[in-house]
Design a protein around this motif. Structure first.
Motif, mmCIF file in Angstrom:
data_model
loop_
_atom_site.group_PDB
_atom_site.id
_atom_site.type_symbol
_atom_site.label_atom_id
_atom_site.label_comp_id
_atom_site.label_asym_id
_atom_site.label_seq_id
_atom_site.Cartn_x
_atom_site.Cartn_y
_atom_site.Cartn_z
ATOM 1 N N PHE A 303 0.820 -1.213 0.000
ATOM 2 C CA PHE A 303 0.000 0.000 0.000
ATOM 3 C C PHE A 303 0.855 1.266 0.000
ATOM 4 N N ALA A 304 0.469 2.247 -0.810
ATOM 5 C CA ALA A 304 1.128 3.558 -0.790
ATOM 6 C C ALA A 304 0.089 4.630 -1.097
ATOM 7 N N TYR A 305 0.240 5.783 -0.470
ATOM 8 C CA TYR A 305 -0.626 6.935 -0.749
ATOM 9 C C TYR A 305 0.290 8.089 -1.114
ATOM 10 N N TYR A 306 -0.145 8.930 -2.050
ATOM 11 C CA TYR A 306 0.763 9.970 -2.515
ATOM 12 C C TYR A 306 0.027 11.110 -3.180
ATOM 13 N N ARG A 307 0.738 12.188 -3.390
ATOM 14 C CA ARG A 307 0.266 13.313 -4.196
ATOM 15 C C ARG A 307 1.438 14.250 -4.415
ATOM 16 N N VAL A 308 1.269 15.172 -5.357
ATOM 17 C CA VAL A 308 2.236 16.253 -5.488
ATOM 18 C C VAL A 308 1.610 17.440 -4.761
ATOM 19 N N LEU A 309 2.310 17.967 -3.783
ATOM 20 C CA LEU A 309 1.757 19.003 -2.909
ATOM 21 C C LEU A 309 1.654 20.339 -3.652
ATOM 22 N N PRO A 310 0.905 21.284 -3.096
ATOM 23 C CA PRO A 310 0.797 22.580 -3.778
ATOM 24 C C PRO A 310 2.159 23.225 -4.034
ATOM 25 N N ASP A 311 3.164 22.952 -3.190
ATOM 26 C CA ASP A 311 4.485 23.537 -3.469
ATOM 27 C C ASP A 311 5.340 22.589 -4.325
ATOM 28 N N ARG A 312 4.672 21.573 -4.923
ATOM 29 C CA ARG A 312 5.264 20.673 -5.937
ATOM 30 C C ARG A 312 6.241 19.639 -5.400
ATOM 31 N N ARG A 313 6.205 19.392 -4.126
ATOM 32 C CA ARG A 313 7.001 18.279 -3.595
ATOM 33 C C ARG A 313 6.237 16.984 -3.829
ATOM 34 N N ILE A 314 6.976 15.906 -4.128
ATOM 35 C CA ILE A 314 6.329 14.587 -4.153
ATOM 36 C C ILE A 314 6.221 14.141 -2.704
ATOM 37 N N LYS A 435 -3.726 -12.635 11.523
ATOM 38 C CA LYS A 435 -4.941 -13.415 11.697
ATOM 39 C C LYS A 435 -6.180 -12.574 11.376
ATOM 40 N N ARG A 436 -6.174 -11.364 11.911
ATOM 41 C CA ARG A 436 -7.370 -10.537 11.773
ATOM 42 C C ARG A 436 -7.471 -9.903 10.405
ATOM 43 N N TYR A 437 -6.329 -9.547 9.851
ATOM 44 C CA TYR A 437 -6.359 -8.754 8.637
ATOM 45 C C TYR A 437 -5.904 -9.520 7.403
ATOM 46 N N GLY A 438 -5.410 -10.730 7.594
ATOM 47 C CA GLY A 438 -4.972 -11.509 6.445
ATOM 48 C C GLY A 438 -3.555 -11.130 6.040
ATOM 49 N N LEU A 439 -2.920 -12.005 5.308
ATOM 50 C CA LEU A 439 -1.514 -11.818 4.957
ATOM 51 C C LEU A 439 -1.296 -10.568 4.114
ATOM 52 N N ARG A 440 -2.211 -10.346 3.156
ATOM 53 C CA ARG A 440 -1.993 -9.215 2.259
ATOM 54 C C ARG A 440 -2.076 -7.885 3.021
ATOM 55 N N MET A 441 -3.095 -7.773 3.874
ATOM 56 C CA MET A 441 -3.251 -6.544 4.662
ATOM 57 C C MET A 441 -2.071 -6.390 5.615
ATOM 58 N N ALA A 442 -1.642 -7.513 6.216
ATOM 59 C CA ALA A 442 -0.503 -7.447 7.141
ATOM 60 C C ALA A 442 0.725 -6.932 6.401
ATOM 61 N N ARG A 443 0.918 -7.412 5.195
ATOM 62 C CA ARG A 443 2.060 -6.932 4.408
ATOM 63 C C ARG A 443 1.927 -5.447 4.133
ATOM 64 N N ASN A 444 0.695 -5.015 3.824
ATOM 65 C CA ASN A 444 0.489 -3.598 3.555
ATOM 66 C C ASN A 444 0.770 -2.749 4.778
ATOM 67 N N LEU A 445 0.280 -3.230 5.921
ATOM 68 C CA LEU A 445 0.384 -2.430 7.138
ATOM 69 C C LEU A 445 1.782 -2.453 7.721
ATOM 70 N N LEU A 446 2.331 -3.630 7.780
ATOM 71 C CA LEU A 446 3.595 -3.773 8.493
ATOM 72 C C LEU A 446 4.788 -3.797 7.550
ATOM 73 N N GLY A 447 4.498 -3.955 6.280
ATOM 74 C CA GLY A 447 5.585 -3.949 5.327
ATOM 75 C C GLY A 447 6.366 -5.241 5.303
#
Ligand SMILES: Cc1cc2nc3c(=O)[nH]c(=O)nc-3n(C[C@H](O)[C@H](O)[C@H](O)COP(=O)(O)OP(=O)(O)OC[C@H]3O[C@@H](n4cnc5c(N)ncnc54)[C@H](O)[C@@H]3O)c2cc1C
Length: 449
Positions: A303-314, A435-447
């Motif tokens: 999982f990743a979240y992103y944007r280019v900010l108003p001052d143009r930083r990634i 257990k609660r979130y499944g392997l894929r979610m765990a990978r997303n959350l914990l990396g």
């Protein structure tokens, strides 16, 4: 007390290196530590979006005397460090899982609350002229495989069926023409609600607004003890005590297990880490024909979240590991650097200027929890936004203020009023993510992976 992460994650004397802190202007004035023995109607522990929004509404709408008791400073927790995506979210269950666990009606109530939460922040900012750098409209999810695009099609149909609104599906050329051009994009889904904001500016503006309406904010005042005296709550801090009729626990991912038995072992903090680059030049932006203003995320496995900010930083965030050690911060920084290079190869050499992290907060049943402690009347909590609290914590602060004062309140979905339950084997709760979130979610959350 169970210690889940390295001390570095809790130590306010360590510089955060957050772009938000560096660009937010002046800290909030008049946030002196608790001095001696003071009283109030409601003591709010925690000065993030939840606590500050609750304090604002209790002081302004209910004319109660309110003191926010914050360990460090307003916005020091997740509220001043997050991605600033003011978007849908709150529970760790998606609407179809809420249908299965509750009913279609409850899923609809939940969606309504999420829409309201975004509108609430926008209205609050506009009507009070808050300087929070609002940016873009909607939220874009980008697909990089045909399968991911099919999933977005299904998701669009689900939002129409349960939420009654349209998301816009885009094929690759449209994403390139309207958002940005980059390799391997198979399409995207433009969600109609949400926007970006500067989370530290928002935290501080919210604190100033609450102060203008009479709330008192104490910084550098960690609550270290809690006693009951004559039906009142007496909270100890290093420099004094606060005695209150009612207390709100608004400490989310930074809640220490020994704060109150009601939250002990019930919350799972998870590290999220963010990087911000230097501002891009016109020429660099043109290389990817970048025009997207709104917050973005994608359907790649990690999982990743992103944007280019108003001052143009990634600006890019995602998982931050399981330990919180300074060395792990560097490892994840390089992960985010590689992710930028994968998404936008032309920007692979743009230098990172800031890298910081903080705790998001999960609960054992993947739900946001808001209510009064059953066996300790007068103690309230609003917690666990599953990494999506910009809008939802703000909304929940208002909602819990209504419960505290007994004022007529807007409908709180049944998903949020379930009892707060501890994780089984709380000391090992990090591993419950599997257990609660499944392997894929765990990978997303914990990396992990
Ligand atoms: C890196 C990162 C990125 C994120 N990105 C997004 C995003 O883009 N969009 C989104 O919607 N959400 C995002 N989130 C989640 C969002 O930031 C949180 O859900 C939200 O800020 C929670 O607000 P809060 O007020 O409940 O808690 P917090 O902001 O964490 O505030 C809790 C406060 O309690 C204080 N505290 C703790 N213990 C004590 C004590 N004993 N005494 C006194 N004070 C105490 C802490 O100092 C802290 O300031 C992100 C979170 C992180 C960490």
């Amino acid at each position: 007390m169970t210690k889940l992460f390295h001390d570095a994650m809790y130590d306010p004397s360590r510089p955060l290196d957050s772009h938000w802190e560096a660009s937010a202007g002046n800290p909030v004035a008049d946030c002196d530590p608790v001095d001696g023995d003071v009283t109030c109607d409601v003591a709010v522990i925690g000065g993030g979006f939840t606590g500050l929004s609750a304090a604002l509404h209790l002081a302004r709408d209910d004319q109660l005397s309110v003191r926010v008791i914050e360990a460090v400073a307003p916005g020091w927790g997740a509220s001043g460090r997050n991605g600033g995506h003011c978007c849908f979210g709150g529970a760790g269950l998606d609407p179809t899982e809420i249908v299965d666990a509750f009913s279609e009606e409850v899923a609809r109530q939940n969606i309504t609350a999420q829409r309201e939460a975004i509108e609430f922040v926008a209205d609050l900012a506009i009507s009070n002229d808050l300087d929070i750098d609002m940016q873009g409209k909607g939220e874009l999810c980008v697909a990089h495989t045909r399968k991911a695009m099919d999933e977005l099609r299904d998701e669009t149909a689900m939002w129409k069926r349960l939420g009654g609104f349209d998301c816009e599906l885009m094929e690759t050329p449209e994403v390139h023409d309207r958002m940005y051009e980059a390799p391997n994009i198979t399409g995207g889904m433009l969600f109609p609600f949400g926007f970006g904001l500067h989370p530290m500016k928002y935290s501080r503006e919210l604190a100033r607004l609450a102060q203008r309406h009479g709330a008192v904010i104490h910084g550098n005042s960690p609550v270290t003890g809690w006693a009951r005296e004559n039906g009142k709550h007496r909270l100890a801090t290093p420099t004094g005590t606060v005695t209150a009729d009612k207390v709100l626990i608004a400490t989310n991912g930074f809640t220490r297990d020994d704060l109150h038995p009601a939250t002990d072992g019930c919350l799972l903090p998870v590290i999220s880490e963010i990087v911000a680059t230097r501002p891009l030049t016109d020429e660099e932006l043109a290389r990817h024909r970048y025009q997207a203003e709104m917050p973005l995320y994608d359907k790649r496995p990690m999982f990743a979240y992103y944007r280019v900010l108003p001052d143009r930083r990634i600006h890019m965030g995602g998982p931050g590991g399981m330990t919180g050690t300074p060395a792990s911060k560097e490892r994840w920084r390089s992960h985010h650097e590689k992710r930028i290079a994968t998404i936008w190869p032309e920007w692979r050499d743009v230098e990172i200027e800031h890298c910081w992290r903080g705790f998001v907060c999960l609960s054992s049943d993947k739900l946001t929890h808001l209510g009064e402690v059953p066996d300790d009347p007068g103690v309230f909590y609003s917690l666990a936004y599953h990494g999506n609290g910009v809008a939802m914590a703000s909304w929940s602060g208002r909602a819990i203020a209504g419960l505290i004062s007994g004022r007529a309140n807007r409908a709180i979905p049944a998903t949020m009023t379930q009892p707060l339950r501890p994780f089984a084997l709380p000391a090992l709760r990090k591993f419950h993510v599997y257990k609660r979130y499944g392997l894929r979610m765990a990978r997303n959350l914990l990396g992990i992976g």
